[in-house]
Write an enzyme that holds these catalytic residues in place. Structure first.
Site, PDB file in Angstrom:
ATOM      1  N   THR A 133      -7.362   2.029   4.503  1.00 58.84           N
ATOM      2  CA  THR A 133      -6.965   1.188   5.627  1.00 58.84           C
ATOM      3  C   THR A 133      -7.790   1.488   6.874  1.00 58.84           C
ATOM      4  O   THR A 133      -8.203   0.568   7.581  1.00 58.84           O
ATOM      5  CB  THR A 133      -5.476   1.377   5.932  1.00 58.84           C
ATOM      6  OG1 THR A 133      -4.749   1.257   4.713  1.00 58.84           O
ATOM      7  CG2 THR A 133      -4.973   0.339   6.907  1.00 58.84           C
ATOM      8  N   CYS A 177      -1.613  -9.724  -7.405  1.00 59.11           N
ATOM      9  CA  CYS A 177      -2.269  -8.424  -7.417  1.00 59.11           C
ATOM     10  C   CYS A 177      -3.736  -8.518  -7.791  1.00 59.11           C
ATOM     11  O   CYS A 177      -4.495  -7.610  -7.473  1.00 59.11           O
ATOM     12  CB  CYS A 177      -1.539  -7.469  -8.356  1.00 59.11           C
ATOM     13  SG  CYS A 177      -1.826  -7.766 -10.099  1.00 59.11           S
ATOM     14  N   CYS A 229      -5.421  -9.407 -13.293  1.00 55.17           N
ATOM     15  CA  CYS A 229      -5.846 -10.192 -14.451  1.00 55.17           C
ATOM     16  C   CYS A 229      -7.265 -10.700 -14.275  1.00 55.17           C
ATOM     17  O   CYS A 229      -8.077 -10.657 -15.206  1.00 55.17           O
ATOM     18  CB  CYS A 229      -4.894 -11.355 -14.698  1.00 55.17           C
ATOM     19  SG  CYS A 229      -4.653 -12.452 -13.295  1.00 55.17           S
ATOM     20  N   CYS A 246       3.943 -14.430 -10.437  1.00 53.84           N
ATOM     21  CA  CYS A 246       2.748 -13.749  -9.942  1.00 53.84           C
ATOM     22  C   CYS A 246       2.986 -13.046  -8.618  1.00 53.84           C
ATOM     23  O   CYS A 246       3.601 -13.623  -7.709  1.00 53.84           O
ATOM     24  CB  CYS A 246       1.618 -14.771  -9.808  1.00 53.84           C
ATOM     25  SG  CYS A 246       0.062 -14.094  -9.246  1.00 53.84           S
ATOM     26  N   CYS A 265      -0.524  -7.004 -16.691  1.00 53.36           N
ATOM     27  CA  CYS A 265       0.043  -7.772 -15.591  1.00 53.36           C
ATOM     28  C   CYS A 265       1.345  -7.116 -15.160  1.00 53.36           C
ATOM     29  O   CYS A 265       2.246  -6.962 -15.975  1.00 53.36           O
ATOM     30  CB  CYS A 265       0.306  -9.211 -16.000  1.00 53.36           C
ATOM     31  SG  CYS A 265       1.194 -10.126 -14.724  1.00 53.36           S
ATOM     32  N   ARG A 301      -0.545  -4.122  -6.628  1.00 56.34           N
ATOM     33  CA  ARG A 301      -1.777  -4.707  -6.074  1.00 56.34           C
ATOM     34  C   ARG A 301      -2.949  -3.962  -6.661  1.00 56.34           C
ATOM     35  O   ARG A 301      -2.867  -2.742  -6.864  1.00 56.34           O
ATOM     36  CB  ARG A 301      -1.741  -4.582  -4.539  1.00 56.34           C
ATOM     37  CG  ARG A 301      -2.920  -5.190  -3.813  1.00 56.34           C
ATOM     38  CD  ARG A 301      -2.824  -6.719  -3.790  1.00 56.34           C
ATOM     39  NE  ARG A 301      -3.796  -7.322  -2.906  1.00 56.34           N
ATOM     40  CZ  ARG A 301      -5.033  -7.693  -3.253  1.00 56.34           C
ATOM     41  NH1 ARG A 301      -5.443  -7.523  -4.484  1.00 56.34           N
ATOM     42  NH2 ARG A 301      -5.844  -8.241  -2.365  1.00 56.34           N
ATOM     43  N   SER A 314       0.871  -1.166   0.000  1.00 52.93           N
ATOM     44  CA  SER A 314       0.000   0.000   0.000  1.00 52.93           C
ATOM     45  C   SER A 314       0.905   1.212   0.000  1.00 52.93           C
ATOM     46  O   SER A 314       2.095   1.086   0.241  1.00 52.93           O
ATOM     47  CB  SER A 314      -0.863  -0.024   1.260  1.00 52.93           C
ATOM     48  OG  SER A 314      -1.726   1.083   1.295  1.00 52.93           O
TER      49      SER A 314
END
Lengths: 257, 607
Positions: free
Chosen positions: B390, B579, B582, B576, B551, B354, B105
């Protein structure tokens, strides 16, 4: 020297880097042909092999704070070998030991989840990574005055001996070692099992004994001083050549040939 | 074809999401997907002798996901249990091998929820060391920057907030939870939701291990474990894969709009100390995006000793040009003359990405159902103009915990279903400051969908939000799901991105290496395709393979086959970074992200 010991005959299996996968086996061969070995496996918490290592800005070492750590893969292999010995009823008890900071207990817990019966944590502060020194097994054998069989890719028990197939530069070498002995684990010794959740939960009940190096009369004053740690030099771009003549000419120009 | 697939998929009921409907295996299309979620094992002869029994355990509350929401819920439950002297077994399952390892984040944390949850957080050593001291908002043109005023009252005003490394904050929250005797199990991805016969949620099951790349069991195969609980709290974060199944199986989204998303890419830099201004927060919009593509950047200067700067780029996934590469937009943005000086002479030490949700108020699904609740970014409470979620995620976890606690300790509880339905969780959320907050900003993001684009949003925020604070009587719609917005490649212009200079901007693969991501190679790819033929026919054929570009980890590659003519999709599942982009943006909705085997994923350090 070494704690605990009056353990008769031992074999220690250690990883071929400096990490220790020490396996000691105790033989009660008088009663059964089938040995009831007590196996001690050393496990080490190191930076996960997939993480990109970063040198500290002051070049005193590598960054370890907050970086993902895992059990050294060779220690997993050593642990797996010990568990297989227990499953074959050649070993009676497996003890996992780790020398390191408080978080080393997590690594011991993983070993307990893989099948160790209890753990020993010797609290040692300071940095701990896999330095790839390839010395722990050999030093242990020397200190204990035991024979050693390093880079083992196969270990089988034959009567009172262990037959070990070693991976050496020239191929494979088979040696026979009497117990006690030191064995170091290589990559192809086995494929370690997973520490699954039910076992992790059961492992919480297994005991980990905590010690300090001083309890064993071991002096940790370093005899080596790390002067500096640096990144390896950045790889220079290569050059393409069109012919062998050009290659030779370039090699001559650069003084290599 | 896509519509048929779509409606056929919607027709599934309690069936596991994604049972394969098309079994053609055209000789031209190599087999890609081997995961059991698409190819059920009860029909696979290689599994006929395998014991599929699972060990099970009973807990009171099971929480999936050890992020800010999940851990806040766990902590709150235990606080209440302690205060009222009740026994409550609370379990948290997390896919990362350490708490905080998969957290990514910005982040600029508003301490509102933390002050309520753990008022003495400072004494307890919470890693909140950098109060915001300077706040800038700039509109970038190709060469210049135009500062925009951040008046108090505007959502992006940051006084009282902290620049944090959220991964470290989550790790600290995990320690607080363990002190309260919450059982936290990292390295335990959850793969399945379990149901009672009455349709209520019974519990969850963790991932099996020891399945080979071809989908066959290996010697090391072991079944996952089941946890049965009265309530399961789903706290998977943005676009959770279990939540995706729940929305479908339990029809939780019938009264809300589809969720809309953005992708956030982030890097951590060690900058030249002369450029380092601890506490400085800067956001930019504009260049390099055109006014019709939603996105912007953040630059947060941390003040924890080292000259660290967290920098990132967020791009709305409602973009329409399939040639857009969020990663490359991020890299080229760093070269802007107003941005570049911060990073000159610096060293990039981390990278990650992300997806985040942007749907806000209009996209909140039903939050509670028999046996389960949804909290945090999974249903989605992010305040988009504030660029913060958050604090809302944490508060939703706390409210859910309170609702569950009251329900479970009610001696007169008569539950109609075996899994407890915490029906007042949703009402409590509606009565909370979270609801007020996201309702007040509900029109900002959708105001983007006018011909004015970005300028419409800036105008809307500056005028309507500042004046009316969301009390205006209308609610704009987002206008549909993100995956529907891509235009065919033939209608769009390819984008020429500059080459990275390897000082400020970098290539994709060296970036992925910095995320520390890894997956054990010998397992079925966890990026599963419902139909192996769709990528080449649809995604490549119509949209020129947008997954190659969106991606952030280089998972998807279209490579030529041996004949040199036809293309095939290659899935580099090992890269990968979890995130979820996709799964969100695939125009064919053919990709279903599922959890990989335990241990896989990024190794973020304080991201």
């Amino acid at each position: 020297m070494w704690p605990i010991f009056d353990y008769g005959r031992f074999v220690s299996i250690i990883s071929s880097s400096d990490v220790y996968g020490v396996v000691w086996m105790r033989s009660l061969a008088q009663l059964h042909k089938m040995a009831n070995l007590r196996v001690l496996v050393g496990v080490k918490r190191v930076i996960d092999y997939a993480v990109k290592i970063r040198v500290k800005p002051d070049n005193s070492g590598v960054v370890t704070d907050g970086v993902k750590h895992s059990m050294n893969p060779f220690c997993e292999i050593a642990m797996e070998e010990a568990v297989r010995l227990k499953e074959k009823k050649l070993a009676k008890e497996i003890i996992a030991v780790s020398c390191g900071p408080a978080q080393a207990q997590e690594t011991i817990r993983t070993a307990l989840a893989m099948g160790a019966d209890r753990g020993i944590h010797v609290e040692v502060t300071g940095k701990s990574i896999d330095g790839d020194n390839n010395q722990t097994g050999q030093m242990t054998a020397a200190l204990l005055d035991w024979p050693q069989a390093t880079f083992a890719s196969e270990v089988t028990k034959e009567n009172d001996h262990l037959k070990v197939v070693r991976e050496i530069d020239g191929g494979l070498e088979t040696v026979k070692v009497t117990l006690p002995a030191v064995i170091t684990a290589d990559l192809r010794l086995n494929e370690p099992r997973y520490a699954t959740l039910p076992n992790i939960m059961k492992a919480k009940k297994k005991k980990i004994a905590k010690h300090k190096a001083a309890d064993f009369g071991v002096d940790l004053t370093p005899t080596l001083e790390v002067v500096g740690v640096e990144d390896p030099p950045v790889r220079q771009a290569g050059q393409k050549v069109e012919s062998t003549e050009e290659l030779v000419a370039k090699l001559k120009d650069s003084g290599v040939v | 074809m896509a519509a048929l697939l779509g409606s056929a998929l919607k027709a599934g009921r309690f069936a596991r999401a994604g049972v394969r409907l098309f079994c053609t295996n055209n000789a031209a299309t190599p087999k890609i997907t081997t995961h059991w979620s698409v190819l059920p094992r009860d029909k696979d002869s290689r599994w006929s002798d395998v014991d599929m029994e699972r060990v099970s355990d009973e807990v009171d509350v099971c929480i999936v996901g050890a992020g800010p929401a999940g851990l806040s819920a766990a902590i709150r439950l235990k606080q209440l249990a302690q205060q009222q002297d009740k026994e409550l077994r609370v379990l948290v399952l997390e896919k990362a091998t350490e708490v905080g390892l998969h957290t990514l984040s910005g982040a600029c944390l508003e301490p509102h929820a933390l002050d309520e949850l753990i008022p003495d957080w400072k004494d307890r050593g919470a890693p909140m060391h950098t109060p915001v001291t300077e706040d800038r908002f700039n509109l970038l043109t190709e060469k210049y920057k135009i500062p925009l005023p951040i008046l108090p009252g505007l959502p992006m005003h940051n006084s009282g907030n902290y620049v944090v490394r959220l991964g470290n904050f989550v790790r600290w929250l995990g320690e607080q939870a363990e002190e309260l005797e919450v059982e936290v199990y990292p390295g335990c991805p959850v793969t399945e939701v379990l149901y009672h016969e009455d349709g209520s949620v019974k519990g969850v099951a963790t991932s099996d291990v020891g399945i080979g790349k071809d989908g066959a069991p290996k010697d090391s195969f072991e079944r996952g474990m089941e946890f049965h609980s009265k309530v399961v709290i789903f706290a998977e974060g943005c676009h959770g894969h279990l939540a995706k199944q729940l929305y479908k199986n339990l029809d939780l989204r019938k009264n809300c709009e589809p969720q809309t998303y953005a992708i956030g890419l982030k890097e951590l830099w060690e900058v030249d100390p002369a450029q380092h201004k601890p506490g400085k927060v800067e956001h930019t919009v504009g260049w390099p995006l055109d006014r019709m593509t939603y996105g912007g950047s953040f630059i947060y200067h941390l003040g924890e000793g080292e000259p660290l700067v967290a920098v990132g780029y967020v791009l709305g996934l409602d973009y329409s040009n399939p040639y857009i590469s969020p990663f490359k937009e991020f890299q080229r943005w760093k070269h802007h003359p107003a941005v570049k000086p911060t990073f000159e002479g610096g060293k990039r030490i981390a990278y990650g990405a992300r997806a985040l949700n942007e749907g806000g108020f209009q996209s909140i699904p039903q939050l509670a159902f028999p046996g389960g609740c949804l909290i945090g970014c999974s249903p989605g409470f992010m305040n988009v103009p504030k660029i913060k979620g958050t604090h809302n995620a944490m508060k939703s976890g706390m409210i859910c915990a309170e609702a569950i606690f009251d329900k479970l300790t009610d001696e007169n509880l008569q539950s109609e279903t075996q899994g407890v339905f915490v029906d007042d969780y949703e009402q409590r959320m509606k009565d909370s400051w979270v609801w007020k907050e996201i309702k007040s900003v509900r029109n900002v993001r959708p105001s983007f969908h006018s011909p004015l684009g970005l300028y419409g949003t800036l105008l809307y925020t500056g005028v309507f939000y500042y004046l009316f604070r969301g009390k205006e009587p209308w609610t704009f719609s987002h206008g549909g799901a993100d995956y529907k917005r891509l235009k065919p490649a033939s209608e769009c212009t390819p984008i020429e991105y500059p080459k990275p200079d390897n000082k400020i901007s970098f290539d994709l693969l060296s970036s992925v290496a910095l995320s520390g991501t890894n997956h054990e190679g010998d397992q079925p790819a966890h990026l599963t395709l419902m139909n192996d033929e769709v990528p080449v026919n649809q995604n490549l054929g119509i949209y020129d393979g947008p997954e190659q570009r969106f991606c952030p980890a280089g998972v998807y590659e279209y490579v030529p086959m041996e004949d040199g003519k036809t293309m095939r999709l290659q899935i580099n599942a090992q890269n990968c970074v979890h995130c979820k982009t996709c799964d969100i943006k695939d125009p064919s909705q053919n990709i279903n992200w599922v959890t990989p085997e335990a241990g896989g994923g990024p190794a973020y350090n304080g991201m």
